[in-house]
Motif scaffolding. Structure first.
Motif, PDB file in Angstrom:
ATOM      1  N   ARG B 438     -31.140 -72.207 -11.804  1.00 41.03           N
ATOM      2  CA  ARG B 438     -31.200 -70.851 -12.342  1.00 41.03           C
ATOM      3  C   ARG B 438     -30.052 -70.018 -11.786  1.00 41.03           C
ATOM      4  O   ARG B 438     -29.787 -70.061 -10.577  1.00 41.03           O
ATOM      5  CB  ARG B 438     -32.531 -70.188 -11.982  1.00 41.03           C
ATOM      6  CG  ARG B 438     -33.675 -70.834 -12.713  1.00 41.03           C
ATOM      7  CD  ARG B 438     -34.807 -69.870 -12.985  1.00 41.03           C
ATOM      8  NE  ARG B 438     -35.724 -70.505 -13.923  1.00 41.03           N
ATOM      9  CZ  ARG B 438     -35.967 -70.057 -15.150  1.00 41.03           C
ATOM     10  NH1 ARG B 438     -35.370 -68.980 -15.594  1.00 41.03           N
ATOM     11  NH2 ARG B 438     -36.799 -70.700 -15.936  1.00 41.03           N
ATOM     12  N   THR B 541     -42.167 -55.647 -24.975  1.00 40.63           N
ATOM     13  CA  THR B 541     -42.768 -55.414 -23.658  1.00 40.63           C
ATOM     14  C   THR B 541     -44.049 -54.601 -23.813  1.00 40.63           C
ATOM     15  O   THR B 541     -45.020 -54.815 -23.103  1.00 40.63           O
ATOM     16  CB  THR B 541     -41.790 -54.677 -22.721  1.00 40.63           C
ATOM     17  OG1 THR B 541     -41.385 -53.466 -23.360  1.00 40.63           O
ATOM     18  CG2 THR B 541     -40.576 -55.511 -22.429  1.00 40.63           C
ATOM     19  N   GLU B 546     -44.015 -59.764 -21.085  1.00 43.00           N
ATOM     20  CA  GLU B 546     -43.287 -59.229 -19.944  1.00 43.00           C
ATOM     21  C   GLU B 546     -42.347 -60.239 -19.317  1.00 43.00           C
ATOM     22  O   GLU B 546     -41.338 -59.872 -18.742  1.00 43.00           O
ATOM     23  CB  GLU B 546     -44.285 -58.696 -18.904  1.00 43.00           C
ATOM     24  CG  GLU B 546     -45.120 -57.554 -19.497  1.00 43.00           C
ATOM     25  CD  GLU B 546     -45.922 -56.800 -18.470  1.00 43.00           C
ATOM     26  OE1 GLU B 546     -45.940 -57.242 -17.308  1.00 43.00           O
ATOM     27  OE2 GLU B 546     -46.522 -55.773 -18.849  1.00 43.00           O
ATOM     28  N   SER B 547     -42.681 -61.520 -19.407  1.00 43.29           N
ATOM     29  CA  SER B 547     -41.745 -62.537 -18.914  1.00 43.29           C
ATOM     30  C   SER B 547     -40.554 -62.577 -19.857  1.00 43.29           C
ATOM     31  O   SER B 547     -40.699 -62.505 -21.079  1.00 43.29           O
ATOM     32  CB  SER B 547     -42.426 -63.913 -18.888  1.00 43.29           C
ATOM     33  OG  SER B 547     -41.435 -64.925 -18.982  1.00 43.29           O
ATOM     34  N   ILE B 548     -39.370 -62.688 -19.289  1.00 44.09           N
ATOM     35  CA  ILE B 548     -38.166 -62.663 -20.115  1.00 44.09           C
ATOM     36  C   ILE B 548     -38.157 -63.838 -21.103  1.00 44.09           C
ATOM     37  O   ILE B 548     -37.651 -63.733 -22.212  1.00 44.09           O
ATOM     38  CB  ILE B 548     -36.886 -62.622 -19.235  1.00 44.09           C
ATOM     39  CG1 ILE B 548     -35.667 -62.274 -20.086  1.00 44.09           C
ATOM     40  CG2 ILE B 548     -36.674 -63.925 -18.490  1.00 44.09           C
ATOM     41  CD1 ILE B 548     -35.678 -60.885 -20.683  1.00 44.09           C
ATOM     42  N   GLU B 549     -38.779 -64.975 -20.683  1.00 45.40           N
ATOM     43  CA  GLU B 549     -38.852 -66.126 -21.590  1.00 45.40           C
ATOM     44  C   GLU B 549     -39.712 -65.786 -22.805  1.00 45.40           C
ATOM     45  O   GLU B 549     -39.463 -66.236 -23.915  1.00 45.40           O
ATOM     46  CB  GLU B 549     -39.428 -67.345 -20.871  1.00 45.40           C
ATOM     47  CG  GLU B 549     -38.547 -67.909 -19.757  1.00 45.40           C
ATOM     48  CD  GLU B 549     -37.325 -68.677 -20.285  1.00 45.40           C
ATOM     49  OE1 GLU B 549     -37.166 -68.809 -21.505  1.00 45.40           O
ATOM     50  OE2 GLU B 549     -36.523 -69.133 -19.442  1.00 45.40           O
ATOM     51  N   HIS B 550     -40.765 -64.952 -22.583  1.00 42.73           N
ATOM     52  CA  HIS B 550     -41.616 -64.556 -23.703  1.00 42.73           C
ATOM     53  C   HIS B 550     -40.918 -63.540 -24.591  1.00 42.73           C
ATOM     54  O   HIS B 550     -40.986 -63.612 -25.820  1.00 42.73           O
ATOM     55  CB  HIS B 550     -42.944 -63.992 -23.183  1.00 42.73           C
ATOM     56  CG  HIS B 550     -43.811 -65.036 -22.544  1.00 42.73           C
ATOM     57  ND1 HIS B 550     -44.828 -64.736 -21.679  1.00 42.73           N
ATOM     58  CD2 HIS B 550     -43.783 -66.387 -22.643  1.00 42.73           C
ATOM     59  CE1 HIS B 550     -45.397 -65.862 -21.265  1.00 42.73           C
ATOM     60  NE2 HIS B 550     -44.779 -66.868 -21.836  1.00 42.73           N
ATOM     61  N   GLN B 581     -38.444 -52.794 -13.364  1.00 40.29           N
ATOM     62  CA  GLN B 581     -38.091 -53.851 -12.405  1.00 40.29           C
ATOM     63  C   GLN B 581     -36.584 -53.878 -12.226  1.00 40.29           C
ATOM     64  O   GLN B 581     -35.847 -53.270 -12.992  1.00 40.29           O
ATOM     65  CB  GLN B 581     -38.499 -55.230 -12.958  1.00 40.29           C
ATOM     66  CG  GLN B 581     -39.974 -55.388 -13.243  1.00 40.29           C
ATOM     67  CD  GLN B 581     -40.238 -56.706 -13.945  1.00 40.29           C
ATOM     68  OE1 GLN B 581     -39.337 -57.297 -14.541  1.00 40.29           O
ATOM     69  NE2 GLN B 581     -41.477 -57.168 -13.897  1.00 40.29           N
ATOM     70  N   GLU B 585     -35.509 -59.408 -10.631  1.00 46.47           N
ATOM     71  CA  GLU B 585     -36.961 -59.577 -10.756  1.00 46.47           C
ATOM     72  C   GLU B 585     -37.337 -60.015 -12.168  1.00 46.47           C
ATOM     73  O   GLU B 585     -38.274 -60.785 -12.375  1.00 46.47           O
ATOM     74  CB  GLU B 585     -37.683 -58.254 -10.434  1.00 46.47           C
ATOM     75  CG  GLU B 585     -37.887 -58.013  -8.940  1.00 46.47           C
ATOM     76  CD  GLU B 585     -38.301 -56.572  -8.626  1.00 46.47           C
ATOM     77  OE1 GLU B 585     -38.513 -56.284  -7.446  1.00 46.47           O
ATOM     78  OE2 GLU B 585     -38.391 -55.744  -9.558  1.00 46.47           O
ATOM     79  N   THR B 586     -36.613 -59.504 -13.126  1.00 43.53           N
ATOM     80  CA  THR B 586     -36.882 -59.877 -14.518  1.00 43.53           C
ATOM     81  C   THR B 586     -36.423 -61.306 -14.782  1.00 43.53           C
ATOM     82  O   THR B 586     -37.037 -62.047 -15.538  1.00 43.53           O
ATOM     83  CB  THR B 586     -36.159 -58.901 -15.464  1.00 43.53           C
ATOM     84  OG1 THR B 586     -36.509 -57.579 -15.086  1.00 43.53           O
ATOM     85  CG2 THR B 586     -36.550 -59.146 -16.906  1.00 43.53           C
ATOM     86  N   GLY B 587     -35.325 -61.656 -14.130  1.00 46.51           N
ATOM     87  CA  GLY B 587     -34.871 -63.045 -14.215  1.00 46.51           C
ATOM     88  C   GLY B 587     -34.051 -63.302 -15.453  1.00 46.51           C
ATOM     89  O   GLY B 587     -33.931 -62.454 -16.335  1.00 46.51           O
ATOM     90  N   THR B 589     -33.030 -66.234 -18.578  1.00 46.73           N
ATOM     91  CA  THR B 589     -33.474 -67.449 -19.253  1.00 46.73           C
ATOM     92  C   THR B 589     -32.506 -68.558 -18.893  1.00 46.73           C
ATOM     93  O   THR B 589     -31.419 -68.311 -18.382  1.00 46.73           O
ATOM     94  CB  THR B 589     -33.509 -67.249 -20.771  1.00 46.73           C
ATOM     95  OG1 THR B 589     -32.212 -66.859 -21.197  1.00 46.73           O
ATOM     96  CG2 THR B 589     -34.513 -66.195 -21.154  1.00 46.73           C
TER      97      THR B 589
END
Ligand SMILES: [Zn+2]
Lengths: 102, 1005, 208
Positions: B438, B541, B546-550, B581, B585-587, B589
């Motif tokens: 990552r 959102t 909320e997950s960036i992948e979602h 965030q 924190e959000t990250g 993909t």
């Protein structure tokens, strides 16, 4: 595409030369006729599926036709060592946890 | 010839070589050295596509791999069609023909225009998700609509005339990217004698050096570049690959490089032997990731209207291609790069309206330069909305408070036709993530840098290092570190002197707030190719993704052919802001291969058509061809299936071949059977352990059928093994099982019983095997051999050595047809000679060649199984009724024995092999048909077994089958039923699987 | 009962033998072909198995073949006088190449000289040899195998069993300018077609 060191050929070769053969160090019960169904089923059907360090058996199929063992990290796919049939791994989950490996 | 936006001088195009091309049917011209994109901009083409969802007009935004809009369908003929080509990466050539990928019926007047305006509610975020949740039948409707309207490029309808190939390399250093960092690394590595490959996706090496205004060693950087390339090309072990994209970074430093070899020359390769593209498979000791960085656009309202470009793209088009993509420029920036674009624009003689800088006090060298040149600089502000529909007409700007995410102070509207934006730079980390690492957020550089990958060293922009002297140094250091890892001695190389420019600190500018809330402001595009807006991310959102992948999957952010190269970081930053965030924190993909799209041809290489897969031939293949055989694929082997005479159908040919074997003599090429030579003092012991039956007493020159199980007790192979000497056996295996059985024997020998003295060697290809079978087999063979064939001296299941047609041969008297049979084995080089000698007696004995289909009918009539057809890995020897072939009392617990006493293998209701005779003799049951005991039961019926082999038997005069039926051995004479898909129900009687000559008298004559 | 069956499988003169590539027609590659391909048909091939740690085994092999047994992985030893060679295949396996027709006498000689646990198998009908020469020979190999054929990794006197296109082959380097491919009979046509195709860009001379 993994790059695998064959301990018999003494060289790294491309993964396409090899066949994976599942978990290493599976011992066939010494006296099959007198072992329990449970012991026999465990030998036949049950395999580890660890996240992290794993000992696998591979065959150098389009090479020297020898089976050998591989210690591989199933997360990073890093191969930490390969060793000949009949030998034991130098790197294990225990040795790793104890900091025995770099 | 009019190229209104082309400058009279400058750039690296060749004005002496004009090139004609067409775009959407209109004729234009450009120059050698142009990309399709630069040529379109030179010709003032604003609209290159319609957007995917909303059908909005779109123009060129970028100058390289990140371009989201200028995606074209290439090719002047049907066969040469290539979809989804980035105009920014396509070199111009004479006669190039391109069309917009999206935009039906045309880009300027789009039938989708109205729908596009309605498209907001109709295809909002979650469109795909919600559509898939709807009844599946609706998707078909939507899909047709979307494909027709939006277009996703199309594959050619005719055969591709080009060839593609592969090339394998091993090297010490693979350097990806030939900008200043990559070139400096290559120059360093070249001195060491290491094997080096350096590739770059652009037409020429140089990266940012191609357009920079910086000096190296006091001269234009382009001079240093030219000199560096000469130096590298003089090094023997440096391979330079321009036009080559590292598109996949796989495990253990295996990198695939896609080299475009003729795509810059013409639609199809000028010469037939030239591959259009070549996939290089590189196994590298160390990889230096010098892929540079990608400028981020700023997200503001209507930022998709043609005329909105990246600052770096503006500079690139002016400096490299001598193209100014407009008249009046407004820059909105968070970095000093914005000032470079303004300076270049001004140098080109066009008007710079203003540089709008979100920073309060920018003080870098280029800021000062711009100020000196009288460029209007508006600080603490940003463009929050572009005006215009088919081209920018003005920029609305305001002072901005980024922390509070609000506009402050006065609004101003600046008339202009071009807005260049720069939100900062993102390292091109994609390749580093391909194996799972990552990317890591670097707060200092405000960007994700590559995660740790073993054997990979990032350098230059890819590692968020941006100033030229630092980039050069990082390239040198990366090379030194890599060389050390590969075991090469340190080399010292002089760095060119680059002036250290003072840069103002960059700000983090992702989305500019609007007067209205994001959800009600004009669309602020994040992912231009997928029409993902800031409002869409906000909605996602709010709906709980909320997950960036979602978020990515819900909005389709980063799903396009550009894989979100421009939009992903902005999207993450926006999601982070809304969720309260930080970006880390959000990250992020994860990126996957391929970095840019490639054709299937390049992936397949030459492994297509005739060379798709090896075709294995026996020594008699040419004869079969001449005789008109139809072939069947058995594994990789081509085996004769049947030999039609005249206009015979397969059914007629097989009936004739079967009859010939039963009444006269037939011949089969059985060379494909696996053959394993086994030698050693413990060979016999070993056989006893791997076969289910007994081998201790098998005498010299005696043959025995053997069954092999896995240790779970299930049948895995069968064949005949012959004792050639006390320490010497020849094992035969099924055709398909040959390689696997050799591996299997080695497995047990190498891992369980290394103490046994035995060697296994494949002799499959060495021996050719010709099977003559039928009542007249003996008469035929006696014509050509000196072996005593009399019944009493050469018995069934024996082997003899002798001469056959003047050739030393081993002859085995075994039978897979139930008839008198001799299998003649000779060294394969003599096979054709022996075969021809037998056929000299063709008419005398009615000798008939037969293929695998007849072989199947004949063996099934005898109830001989085919492993893998009548068995499927869940069938024990006992299920097959082959207890006669199981040595329960052998001293060693042979492979499979223990499992036969498990409760499951002892069940009475296991599926067992039986014969089936259809009540209607004309019926040939379908192989695989499911068997039920009660045809009147309600659906779903209880399935009790299935048909494994089924044929029409000319000898029996009716259809017959083998089947696995639950408890079948105890059900002889009972009726079973096969309900078919067409509503018919076949009835059949369970019978013995041996349909012919149950006592085996015919083979024993 | 005899221990092993040794069998002279040579038909001798008068019987027409056909090599695995006897059915293909050659092609001329212009004045300066980049690749020159030849089949060296009807060589004798013996697979030898045994224990390299057994000095008597090594000496016995050397006695019969007139060259030492290669014990280092991938080592290729040649006896130019006899036109024979022996290649390491595996720690307990070697492939002996002989002038065609001498495999039976060589097997007899080996069996007479060796004792203990070993094996000799005649595999002459199952293999054929192609020589690849010409200025682009190595490029051709790069297009065909994932094995590293760079001279630094593949010096003269080496031979490897590896993948070749989608088949398997033994690649040998008996001299500076010559590469050899030992392929299985059933794959020979496929390998030949692959070589012809991969050589197109270099120009191919294949008098087979
Ligand atoms: Zn090996």
């Amino acid at each position: 595409m993994l790059h695998i060191y064959c301990p018999y050929c003494g060289e790294h070769r491309e993964e396409s030369e090899f066949r994976p053969k599942g978990q290493a160090h599976i011992l066939r019960p010494k006296d099959p006729d007198n072992c329990s169904d449970e012991v026999w089923a465990d030998y036949l059907f049950f395999r580890d599926n660890p996240r992290g360090l794993h000992h696998e058996m591979w065959l150098h199929a389009t090479g020297c036709r020898k089976y050998f063992n591989v210690t591989r990290d199933t997360v990073s796919y890093e191969i930490l060592e390969t060793y000949k049939m009949g030998e034991q791994p130098k790197i294990t989950a225990q040795s790793r946890a104890a900091g025995g490996e770099k | 010839m009019s190229q209104p936006n082309r400058l009279n001088q400058g750039g690296s195009i060749d004005r002496s070589k004009p090139l004609d091309f067409t775009f959407n049917g209109l004729r234009y011209s450009g120059y050698e050295g142009d990309t399709l994109a630069s040529a379109l901009l030179a010709n003032g083409v604003d609209i290159v596509n319609r957007s995917f969802k909303y059908s909005r007009p779109r123009g060129i935004v970028a100058s390289g791999a990140a371009e989201p809009n200028a995606i074209v369908q290439l090719g002047s003929t049907e066969a040469a069609q290539v979809p989804n080509v980035r105009a920014t990466q396509q070199a111009l050539y004479q006669g190039l023909s391109a069309r917009s990928t999206n935009g039906w019926p045309n880009v300027n007047h789009d039938a989708m225009g109205l729908l596009g305006k309605l498209g907001g509610p109709m295809m909002g975020p979650g469109f795909y998700y919600k559509t898939f949740m709807a009844p599946a039948s609706m998707w078909m409707t939507y899909e047709k609509f979307i494909r027709k309207a939006a277009g996703l490029g199309r594959a050619p309808q005719e055969k591709d005339p080009d060839i593609y190939d592969h090339y394998n390399h091993h090297c010490d250093l693979l350097i990806i990217g030939a900008g200043p960092a990559g070139l400096m690394a290559a120059l360093t590595a070249a001195r060491s004698g290491a094997r080096v490959i350096i590739c770059d996706e652009q037409e020429t090496f140089g990266g940012s050096l191609l357009e920079t205004a910086d000096l190296l060693d006091g001269k234009p950087a382009q001079q240093w570049l030219a000199n560096a390339l000469v130096q590298l090309s003089d090094c023997g072990d440096v391979l330079m690959l321009p036009r080559t994209t590292a598109n996949g970074y796989h495990d253990h430093n295996f990198v695939t490089l896609h080299e475009r070899r003729t795509e810059h020359l013409a639609d199809t390769a000028p010469e037939a032997h030239q591959s259009r593209s070549r996939m290089h498979h590189v196994r590298a000791g160390q990889v230096i990731l010098a892929t540079g960085s990608q400028e981020r656009p700023v997200v503001y309202a209507n930022n998709d209207v043609p005329g909105n470009l990246l600052c770096s793209a503006v500079s690139c088009y002016i400096r490299r291609y001598a193209v100014v993509p407009g008249q009046k420029l407004v820059v909105t920036t968070a970095t000093d790069i914005g000032y470079q674009a303004a300076l270049d624009w001004l140098d080109a003689g066009r008007e710079v309206v203003a540089v709008v800088d979100c920073r309060a006090n920018p003080d870098g060298d280029r800021v000062k330069q711009a100020r000196q040149k009288g460029i209007r600089i508006i600080t603490g502000s940003a463009v929050f909305e572009a005006k215009g529909s088919k081209r920018v007409t003005a920029a609305r700007i305001a002072a901005v408070d980024l922390d509070a995410f609000t506009l402050t102070g006065q609004l101003e509207e600046l008339a202009c036709d071009t807005i260049a934006s720069s939100g900062g730079f993102s390292p091109v980390v994609h390749l580093s993530a391909h194996t799972g690492a990552r990317p890591v957020w670097n707060e200092e550089a405000l960007g994700f840098v590559p995660g740790r990958v073993k054997g990979m060293i990032p350098a230059g922009g890819a590692d968020a290092i941006y100033s030229l002297p630092a980039v050069l140094e990082s390239g040198l250091q990366a090379a030194q570190q890599a060389l050390q890892s590969c075991g090469y001695a340190a080399v010292s190389v002089d760095l060119p002197k680059a002036s250290q420019r003072i840069e103002s600190k960059s700000a983090a500018l992702f989305q500019v707030p609007h007067l209205k809330p994001t959800s009600r402001a004009p669309k602020q595009f994040v992912d231009l190719q997928n029409d993902v807006t800031a409002a869409g991310i906000e909605l996602a959102t709010r709906e709980g993704f909320e997950s960036i992948e979602h978020v990515k999957r819900y909005t389709a952010l980063g799903f396009g052919t550009d894989q979100g190269k421009l939009g992903n970081i902005n999207g993450m930053a926006i999601a982070a802001r809304i969720l309260g965030q930080t970006i880390p924190e959000t990250g992020t993909t994860v990126f996957r291969p391929n970095y840019t799209g490639i054709t299937f041809g390049a992936i397949a290489g030459r492994h297509c058509g005739e060379l798709f897969d090896p075709e294995r031939y026996t020594a008699l293949h040419a004869w079969h061809l001449k005789r008109g055989a139809k072939f069947e694929d058995v594994g990789q082997w081509k085996r004769p299936w049947y030999f039609p005479v005249g206009n015979e159908t397969m059914h007629e040919a097989v009936a004739r071949e079967c009859q010939a074997v039963r009444e006269k003599v037939g011949i089969l090429d059985a060379s494909t059977l696996g053959k394993i030579d086994i030698q050693g003092a413990d060979a016999r012991e070993f056989l006893g352990r791997v076969y289910t039956n007994k081998w201790a007493q098998l005498g010299l020159n005696k043959c025995r059928y053997g069954l092999m199980c896995k240790d779970d007790g299930m049948v895995m192979d069968d064949g005949v093994t012959t004792c050639l000497g006390d320490n010497h056996f020849l094992m035969t295996t099924t055709t398909g099982g040959a390689a696997a059985i050799l591996d299997w024997l080695e497995l047990w020998h190498q891992t369980e019983w290394p103490e046994l003295e035995v060697y296994f060697n494949s002799v499959t290809d060495h021996w050719a095997t010709m099977t003559i079978t039928g009542p007249r087999a003996r008469d035929l063979l006696s014509e050509v051999t000196d072996i005593d064939l009399s019944k009493d001296s050469f018995k069934f299941m024996e082997c003899r050595e002798g001469m056959v047609a003047g050739v030393p041969a081993r002859v085995y008297r075994i039978s897979f047809t139930g008839e008198l049979t001799y299998e003649i084995n000779v060294q394969a080089n003599y096979a054709m000679h022996v075969w021809n000698a037998l056929f000299e007696h063709e008419s005398t004995y009615g000798l008939t060649p037969y293929g695998t289909e007849t072989m199947h009918v004949l063996r099934a009539e005898k109830g001989f199984i085919i492993v893998g057809q009548d068995t499927d890995g869940s069938v024990t020897p006992e299920d097959l009724g082959m207890q006669w072939c199981v040595g329960y009392d052998k001293p060693f617990s042979w492979i499979g024995k223990r499992a036969l006493s498990r409760p499951d293998t002892r069940r009475k209701d296991r599926k067992q092999l039986v014969g089936l005779l259809p009540t209607d003799p004309s019926v040939v049951l379908q192989e695989g048909a499911q068997i039920v005991f009660d045809p009147k039961q309600s659906i779903p019926m209880k399935m009790k077994g299935h048909v494994t082999s089924s044929y029409y038997s000319p000898t029996l005069g009716q259809g017959f089958a083998l089947a696995l039926v639950m408890g079948g051995a105890e059900r002889m004479g009972e009726k079973v039923y096969m309900p078919m898909a067409d509503g018919r129900v076949h009835e059949a009687e369970i019978v013995s699987p041996i349909f012919l000559d149950p006592k085996g008298e015919r083979q024993n004559v | 009962m005899s221990n092993v069956a040794v069998f002279d499988q040579n038909a001798g003169a008068g019987v027409l033998a056909e090599s695995p590539l006897s059915h293909v027609s050659g092609r001329k590659g212009g004045s300066s072909p980049g690749v020159i391909l030849r089949e060296k048909a009807f060589m004798g091939y013996l697979t030898l198995r045994g224990n390299a740690a057994d000095a008597a085994f090594c000496e016995g092999v050397e006695q019969v073949l007139g060259m030492p047994l290669p014990t280092a992985p991938m080592a290729l030893h040649q006896n130019t006088q006899k036109g024979s060679s022996i290649l390491w295949i595996s720690p307990d396996e070697w492939l002996i190449l002989l002038p065609g027709g001498t495999e039976y006498e060589t097997e007899l000689a080996l069996r007479a000289e060796l004792s203990g646990h070993f094996a000799v198998v005649n595999v002459s009908g199952g293999l054929t040899l192609l020589t690849v020469t010409g200025p682009d020979a190595r490029h051709l190999l790069h297009k065909s195998t994932g094995y590293d054929v760079h001279p630094r990794n593949f010096p003269v006197g080496k031979g490897v069993t590896t993948t070749f296109a989608k088949a398997t082959a033994i690649i040998r380097r008996p001299s500076e300018t010559t590469w050899e491919l030992v392929v299985r009979r059933s794959f020979a046509d496929y390998c030949y077609r692959w070589l012809v195709d991969a050589s197109r860009e270099f120009g191919l001379d294949a008098e087979i």
